[in-house]
Structures are given as structure tokens and as C-alpha cells.
Write an enzyme that holds these catalytic residues in place. Structure first.
Site, PDB file in Angstrom:
ATOM      1  CB  CYS A   1       0.291   3.745   5.453  1.00  0.00           C
ATOM      2  SG  CYS A   1       1.469   2.711   6.311  1.00  0.00           S
TER       3      CYS A   1
ATOM      4  CG  HIS B   1       0.427  -2.996   1.806  1.00  0.00           C
ATOM      5  ND1 HIS B   1       1.239  -2.349   0.909  1.00  0.00           N
ATOM      6  CD2 HIS B   1       0.093  -2.063   2.743  1.00  0.00           C
ATOM      7  CE1 HIS B   1       1.405  -1.097   1.278  1.00  0.00           C
ATOM      8  NE2 HIS B   1       0.723  -0.894   2.392  1.00  0.00           N
TER       9      HIS B   1
END
EC number: 2.7.1.199
Length: 681
Positions: free
Chosen positions: A447, A603
Site C-alpha cells: 500500500c 493518506h
């Protein structure tokens, strides 16, 4: 299995901090209200005897006391939120479960108000429900069960005709069912457990209280590096021991008894499992910080003074010691062990002096003043000479051992780190080798923050080698390895996959040119670190410290320092003038670099990589220049809340040399687009 359990215990320990964080506010109201009603303060401030002032004082005492009276429910809600990633649905489920469990237990055991009148019965009135008294443990059990229901069912799909109840709406329904079932074994088993706990605590205190308080302080301090100290001290503070108040109610737990005795103005008997921290946190550790400063190299003393000064002040005022303890824990474990022994001896010393001091948060000056000096119910002044002796011991022990054993405490590190270097094309090969080679890879993923690898044999993984290659941390969960390489994690994964497929990796575009070596640890960015970088809020919402983000990579600052925002609007805007450096393929994260050279990662949400871009709309592309306030990303806030672990959005400075962040509006509260978020230096 053992490591999985350890990880779960760490999560529970962190979750317990959410309800504990409420206690200082309640303690403040209770302490000030009680002090204003006491003769000691009225002697020095006669005007507070006024009827109106006394009415306010009684209201403050009641407002603070109601929190402590309902601690089990607060722990149920707090633990549920903490273990479910901050989602409010888990709290609703916990409340539903808590009242259903108590009501069912009470009806099953045929508890009546008359039964409650007998203190030996173990019954109590909980939110007006006559039921079995399970205390804080009962709240923690319900909170953990609610979090399990949330994590298990928050994204469940149901047939279309039941679609309204799908997703998060299904969680309270499941919790109602499971808590109803749980009530029956709890009603049958808990009385025996409670009897055992009471017998254990009574035996522990009656046999040798001095040894008990020493071991408590020693073990609690040793558990801090593992994050398990909150679990260890909870039964001592909230369950062990008993005392009958003026109303005839049985109060359990050292902290709860202490607060109740302060509230009633009764003779103090509690505090044995709290007071030992005052000499250590107010005097000992600040002296250790001074020793670390004095042993630092001359050229590093200016930086160390800032680090140690702020850590020492934090310890003195609030009793928060982790910033100071973690500065020497890993480089000088012997010092930490001695620190734990001294902590235990502090508990023993104050017990032998017959002191009875407590706190709502920790052993800092704020609690010392509010719950020691103001009530004036014990010989609080004895902490000062004990603390001064501790300051001398800590200073000279730390200074001697740091110099004698050449510990690399802050400011004594070698000028050049022995950093491994790898060219851009060599890095994926080196990481693959450190993971045990192609044959050891069972599943490869990544990720925005980490490389996720499931391996066949964990013993073949070279963890130190991964750190030498640039991983800021390596997490192990069973055979699942997570190497924190930051924004380049996905690129490394892609290239490792190519290598495993027999393809040749050449000149990755997201890394430096091959002619330049990537120095992982020792990187010269002094020019950038001398600048001041202003970062404005890229989202509107509620500001949250990174330490409260329910993801270890962010909360332990493995990616870098920063802050988080729980958004109230589905927009991300540019926090400064600069350029889009990187956009993750699933659109949930964006990397920016400011005109002044600051690198920032935004994020959106947690585990949003699993959404595969659904719910996100991009308005920029990689390499595009942006102005502060430009729209970068739209996201469907409701969709994320219903399908991701959390909508909380970390905002990270990814340059390791920039660690001085000045949060202009604090680390809590509401913030809007364009407000100054922090200044980085």
C-alpha cells in the site's frame, strides 16, 4: 499464536487509553469542587464560603463524580471505539450491548432494589438497572465484543430486500444478539470470578503490602516498551481492594477508592498503587534528561537541549514519560532496567512513609497539585525531599553508566551512520533476497506506506537487512511481514513482482538515477531542514494526534511525524504551493512537495487501498503544479465510512530530518480548509 496474542494485547492496551483520557477532566472538576468545600482552602480564601460559590463547588463535585460512578460504561464505549478504528458505530453497539447484558443478568438472577441494599450481594444499580456488578472488567468485555462485531460485520452484504440493514447498520443488531447470549454465562460465572479477585487482592495486600507495591511499580514500568502496562494496572486501579462509602456502597479499585475518599472528605487509605510515580516523573526522569544533555557531544548539545528539555517538562507537568524513556530504552536497556527498579523502590518508599496520594491521569505536578496539595489530606510535602534524593540518584547513575558503557544516548551518536547503500536498480533485488528469496514469498502486496509480504518461513527473513535497506520499521504478524518503505513501497512491490516473473528491472522512474546511490539513513538535507515550512489544513474536520490513529505505522511515526484529521467534508485541497509528486493508483493517497522543499503525504482513511479507487475522484495528475487551496481529490465520505476501517486521514512529513512541528492550533479541535495546521522546521 503467542505473537498474535501479544499484538492483540497491545491493541487492547492502547484502546484503554481512550476512556482513561477522560479521567483528568473529571478529576479536575472533582478536585477543585471538593477543595472549595474543604476547611483548608476556605481558611486561606474566606470568600469561597459564599453560598453561591459553594453551590458551584457542589455542582463541580457532582459533575466530576458522575464520570467515576459510570466508569464501566465509559470503558465499554472507549474500548469499542479504540479497537474498531475510531468508528462511532462501535460505540453505539457497545452501549446497546452494555444495557442488554446488564438487564438480562438482572432479570435472570432476579435482582431487586432490595438485593442491592446488601453490600455483600455483589449487586448494584447500573444506569437504573438492578443487576450484577461486573465493574470495569464487564465494560471492557462488552467493548471488546462490540469491536469484534464491528470488525467482523461492518462491510457485510445482505439480500437487496434487507439492504437497509447491510454494512455498519448490521453491527448493533449483532451486538444485541451476542450480548444477550453473553449475559447468561456472565451471570453464572462472574460471582465466582469476583470472589476470586477480591480474595487475591485482599491476600496480596494483607500478606506483604510493601513487596506488592514494589513489584507493581517495577513490573508496570518494565511493560511500558510493550504497551501492556495499561492492561497490567487496570485491575489494581479499578477492581482490587474494597472500601465502603458513607452511602454503604462498596467501591473497588485503588483509584476509584481514592477519588471517592477525596469526594467525601474521608480519611485516606488508598493511593498505594499510584503515588510512587510522583518522585520519578517530577524529579527522577527530568534529572536523567539533564544527565543525557551533559553527556552529549558539544556540537550536539543545542539539539539535545531542545529534545530533553521538552521531554523533561512533559514528564514533570503531566507525567507522560514515553518521549524521555524511549530516548534511552533501546540504546541503553540496562538504564531502563535500573529505572524500573527505582520506580518500584519509589512506591515502596512512599508506602513506608504512610502517604496516600493518587491521580486521575499520571504522576505529574498537575495531578500532584490538584489531588495532593489542594485537598491537603496527607503529608504531600514528603514527596519533595524524596524526589530531590531521586533526582540526585538518577542524575549520577545515568551520567556514570552512559560514559562508562559508552551508550549512544541522544547527542552521542556517531557522526556517520553505517547505512547500507543500494542503487535504484539493486533495491528490489536486495529486498527480495532479504525476504528469503522468491521461493519464500507466498503472497506479495503493498500500500502507500508498507510492503506486505506473506512468507512461507519467517526464519529466512533478514529483518536487520530490511532496515539497512531503508525500511523504517518491520512488523511481524505470524508469517505476515510488513516492511515500512513509505511511498516507494508500491514501486518496490511492482519491481519485485517483475523479478519473480523473470523480467529485468531497469531504471525505476520513481527512484533516483542509477548513478546516484540511495543512502538510506545518512542523508544530507540540512539545507531543507533549516527552512520554515507552513502547512495549511488540506481538509475540514477534527484534528487528532498521530498517536491516536489506529494504525501502528502512523501512530508510531514510522513514516514520519505529522498529524491526522477526521474529515467532515469529502475534499482534499493543496496545503501549500508546490507540485504533485505521487498519486497512488487507488487514488486514496497523494504525495506533494512544496516550493520550499517539504515533502508531504496525505493518506485518506485507513485500509482504503482495498476500495480500489471507488469513492475517489482525482482533479490533478502527477507532476502538476498546484497553488494552496487548489482542489486535489474529492471523496465520498459516507462510502468510506461504510466500507473502510476508518475515515481518519494522516498527514505526514516524510522527510526524516524534519521532526520539529509546531501545531499552531494544537493537536485537538476543529479546523477548516486554509487554517494553518503546523509549521515544520
Amino acid at each position: 499464536m503467542r505473537k498474535k496474542l501479544f499484538g492483540q494485547l497491545q491493541r487492547i492496551g492502547k484502546a484503554l487509553m481512550l476512556p482513561v483520557a477522560i479521567l483528568p477532566a473529571a478529576g479536575l472538576l472533582l478536585a477543585i469542587g471538593t477543595a472549595m468545600q474543604g476547611e483548608a482552602l476556605q481558611h486561606y480564601l474566606p470568600f469561597i464560603q459564599n453560598g453561591g460559590v459553594q453551590t458551584v463547588a457542589k455542582l463541580m463535585t457532582g459533575a466530576g463524580g458522575i464520570i467515576f460512578d459510570n466508569l464501566p460504561m465509559i470503558f465499554a464505549l472507549g474500548v469499542a471505539i479504540g479497537l474498531a478504528g475510531g468508528d462511532g458505530v462501535a460505540a453505539i453497539a457497545a452501549f446497546v450491548g452494555y444495557i442488554i447484558m446488564n438487564k438480562t443478568m438482572g432479570d435472570f438472577l432476579q435482582v431487586t432494589p432490595k438485593n442491592i441494599g446488601d453490600p455483600a450481594s455483589g449487586y448494584a444499580s447500573i444506569l437504573g438497572i438492578p443487576t450484577l456488578q461486573t465493574g470495569v472488567f464487564g465494560g471492557i468485555i462488552i467493548g471488546a465484543l462490540a469491536a469484534w462485531c464491528y470488525n467482523k460485520f461492518y462491510n457485510i452484504n445482505l439480500p437487496s430486500y434487507l439492504g437497509f440493514f447491510a454494512g455498519k447498520r448490521f453491527v448493533p443488531i449483532m451486538m444485541a444478539t451476542t450480548s444477550f447470549i453473553l449475559a447468561f454465562p456472565m451471570a453464572l460465572i462472574w460471582p465466582t470470578i469476583q470472589t476470586g479477585l477480591n480474595a487475591f487482592s485482599t491476600g496480596l495486600l494483607d500478606s506483604n503490602t510493601g513487596v506488592a507495591v514494589f513489584l507493581f511499580g517495577f513490573i508496570k514500568r518494565l511493560l511500558i516498551p510493550f504497551g501492556l502496562h495499561h492492561i497490567f494496572h487496570a485491575p489494581f486501579w479499578f477492581e482490587f481492594g474494597s472500601w465502603k462509602n458513607a452511602a454503604g456502597e462498596i467501591i473497588h479499585g485503588d483509584q476509584r477508592i481514592f477519588i471517592e475518599q477525596i469526594r467525601e472528605g474521608a480519611h485516606l487509605t488508598a493511593g498505594k498503587f499510584m503515588q510512587g510515580e510522583f518522585p520519578v516523573m517530577m524529579f527522577g526522569l527530568p534529572a536523567a534528561a539533564l544527565a543525557i544533555y551533559h553527556t552529549a557531544k558539544p556540537e550536539n548539545k543545542k539539539v539535545v537541549a531542545g529534545l530533553m528539555g521538552s521531554a523533561a517538562l512533559t514528564s514533570f507537568l503531566t507525567g507522560i514519560t514515553e518521549p524521555l524513556e524511549f530516548s534511552f530504552l533501546f540504546v541503553a536497556p540496562l538504564l531502563f532496567f535500573i529505572h524500573a527498579v527505582l520506580d518500584g523502590l519509589s512506591f515502596l518508599t512512599l508506602y513506608l512513609l504512610d502517604l496516600h496520594l493518587g491521580y486521575t491521569f499520571s504522576g505529574g505536578f498537575i495531578d500532584y497539585f490538584l489531588l495532593g496539595i489542594l485537598p491537603n489530606k496527607t503529608q504531600w510535602w514528603l514527596v519533595i525531599p524524596v524526589g530531590l534524593v531521586y533526582a540526585v540518584i538518577y542524575y549520577f547513575v545515568f551520567r556514570f553508566l552512559i560514559v562508562k558503557l559508552k551508550y549512544k544516548t541522544p547527542g552521542r551518536e556517531d557522526k556517520q551512520s553505517q547505512a547500507a547503500t543500494a542503487s535504484a536498480t539493486e533495491l528490489p533485488y536486495a529486498v527480495l533476497e532479504a525476504m528469503g528469496g522468491k521461493a519464500n514469498i507466498k503472497h506479495l502486496d503493498a500500500c502507500i506506506t508498507r510492503l506486505r509480504v506473506e512468507v512461507n518461513d519467517k526464519s529466512k527473513v533478514d529483518v536487520p537487512g530490511l532496515k539497512d535497506l531503508g525500511a523504517s520499521g518491520v512488523l511481524e504478524v505470524g508469517n505476515n511481514m510488513q516492511a515500512i518503505f513509505g511511498p516507494k513501497s508500491d514501486q518496490i512491490k511492482h519491481e519485485m513482482q517483475q523479478i519473480m516473473n523473470g523480467q529485468v528491472v531497469e531504471n525505476p522512474t520513481t527512484m533516483e538515477d542509477d548513478k546516484d546511490e540511495t543512502v538510506v539513513v545518512a542523508e544530507d538535507k540540512s539545507a531543507t531542514s533549516e527552512l520554515s515550512h507552513i502547512v495549511h489544513a488540506p481538509l475540514t474536520g477534527e484534528v487528532t494526534p498521530l498517536s491516536e490513529v489506529p494504525d501502528q505505522v502512523f501512530s508510531e511515526k514510522m513514516m514520519g511525524d505529522g498529524i491526522a484529521i477526521k474529515p467532515s467534508q469529502g475534499e482534499v485541497r493543496a496545503p501549500f504551493n508546490g507540485k504533485v509528486q505521487m498519486i497512488f493508483p487507488t487514488k486514496h493517497a497523494i504525495g506533494l512537495v512544496s516550493d520550499s522543499g517539504l515533502e508531504l503525504l496525505i493518506h485518506i482513511g485507513l485500509d482504503t487501498v482495498k476500495l480500489n479507487g471507488e469513492g475517489f475522484t482525482l482533479h490533478v495528475e502527477e507532476g502538476q503544479e498546484v497553488k494552496q487551496g487548489d482542489l486535489l481529490i474529492n471523496f465520498d465520505l459516507d462510502y468510506i465510512r461504510n466500507h473502510a476501517k476508518s475515515d481518519i486521514t494522516p498527514i505526514i512529513v516524510t522527510q526524516g530530518n524534519i521532526t520539529n512541528l509546531d501545531f499552531k492550533q494544537g493537536e485537538h479541535g476543529n479546523i477548516s480548509f486554509g487554517d494553518q495546521l503546523f509549521e515544520a522546521k
